[in-house]
Design a protein around this motif. Sequence first.
Motif, mmCIF file in Angstrom:
data_model
loop_
_atom_site.group_PDB
_atom_site.id
_atom_site.type_symbol
_atom_site.label_atom_id
_atom_site.label_comp_id
_atom_site.label_asym_id
_atom_site.label_seq_id
_atom_site.Cartn_x
_atom_site.Cartn_y
_atom_site.Cartn_z
ATOM 1 N N UNK A 230 44.994 41.486 36.108
ATOM 2 C CA UNK A 230 45.509 41.928 37.541
ATOM 3 C C UNK A 230 46.433 41.111 38.514
ATOM 4 N N UNK A 231 46.265 39.691 38.211
ATOM 5 C CA UNK A 231 47.156 38.843 38.992
ATOM 6 C C UNK A 231 48.801 39.000 38.621
ATOM 7 N N UNK A 232 48.916 40.039 37.443
ATOM 8 C CA UNK A 232 50.492 39.978 37.141
ATOM 9 C C UNK A 232 51.121 40.874 38.304
ATOM 10 N N UNK A 233 50.533 42.274 38.862
ATOM 11 C CA UNK A 233 51.225 42.824 39.806
ATOM 12 C C UNK A 233 51.202 41.988 41.196
ATOM 13 N N UNK A 234 50.346 41.159 41.368
ATOM 14 C CA UNK A 234 50.387 40.411 42.627
ATOM 15 C C UNK A 234 51.394 39.447 42.451
#
Length: 380
Positions: A183-187
């Motif tokens: 989930x940190x990828x789009x962040x």
Amino acid sequence: MLQPVLVPMGPRSRPSTAMCGRPPAGPLTGRPLTGAQRDKSLAVVFLLLACISLILERRGRDGGFALSYTPKPLSRHMAGLLWSAVAIVGRPMASALRKELATPRAGKAVSNAEQVGMTSLIQGAVAMTFMFRDQDPLHSFHSLPMIFWICLASSSFLNAIIKTAETHAYKVGEMSLCAPFLAFDPVIQLLVGTMVLPLFSGGWPCAPSLRKASAVACIAAGMLALSMTDQARAGQRGLPKGAGFIILNCFLYSATYRLDAAAVGVSSSLCLFAYCRLIMAAMCFSSTRLWKRGREGDSTGLWEPRALLLLIFVCVVDAAYMLSMYQAVSLISPVLVSAVKRGGGIVVSALFGAIFFNEKLEGRKQLLFVVAVGVMILCV
């Protein structure tokens, strides 16, 4: 003179906390919450704020709520969602197969670099066959500009690290704990696009919208709550095993996306994919060769029938994942495809970990759902 006699009190004679009126721990009792409970509550609050911000953003000028600016026929929309569902299952299935190959539950395990090298070699050879069938290979090779080769070499090196690190993360850790950290990828993509890149172009960083900021806060709070593993007691935080490699990959993705876009701009996606997979295979096999030097007695199960069959399945699943993504993007909005893929992939990865590797989901189900919805809101 009489002396007082001290009678020891047994465990049954100890005062009960319930009789003394002492309430049990909980969020409504006034007692301080634990770190995981506090982070979970913050994640829910930020998720509600992100949902409200999304509703306000999508509200039309006439006061109506518009889910899409370019509505498509229902059959086309449903077909796009179905192809997106195939993509949701494809990537977690490939990760589960890689984890199965890396764990010596049946036969010898295959090393991470050998897995990535063999699958990249098979995919690159197939892609090269299709590319040579449609055009002259020598003409295509000499007509590519230098910028393509620079981007290709950089992207291949980073992708080899990403694939190897992801395989190692699922080998040493649990899928249900490692996959949510994607989930940190789009962040990170949001932070790089709004904070970092404007500095290099001579501009000023631009602040994200309230919806994106709330979704980022929701994801961060959910990840902090998940980091409270069983080994982290007394309020101490600690990343689950393998999660650090997933976070590293999220930073590397921000570079590979832009390198691939620059390379495709001067060539084609098939050409980039074929050359990139072949270079990745050469890098992985070279590193394996160097590691095995002086360890002639060590052998892996790369050439066992079971391992080869699973590697072929990995290639087939990866191909189905990519084709379904291309088909879904051609039918519905790429933003919607990305939101469904990222949010649903977190939940599917956790389910695969529980089904195929007996991982526990107690205490994680609500957090996984909150993080998945937060990712979807961020990507929409």
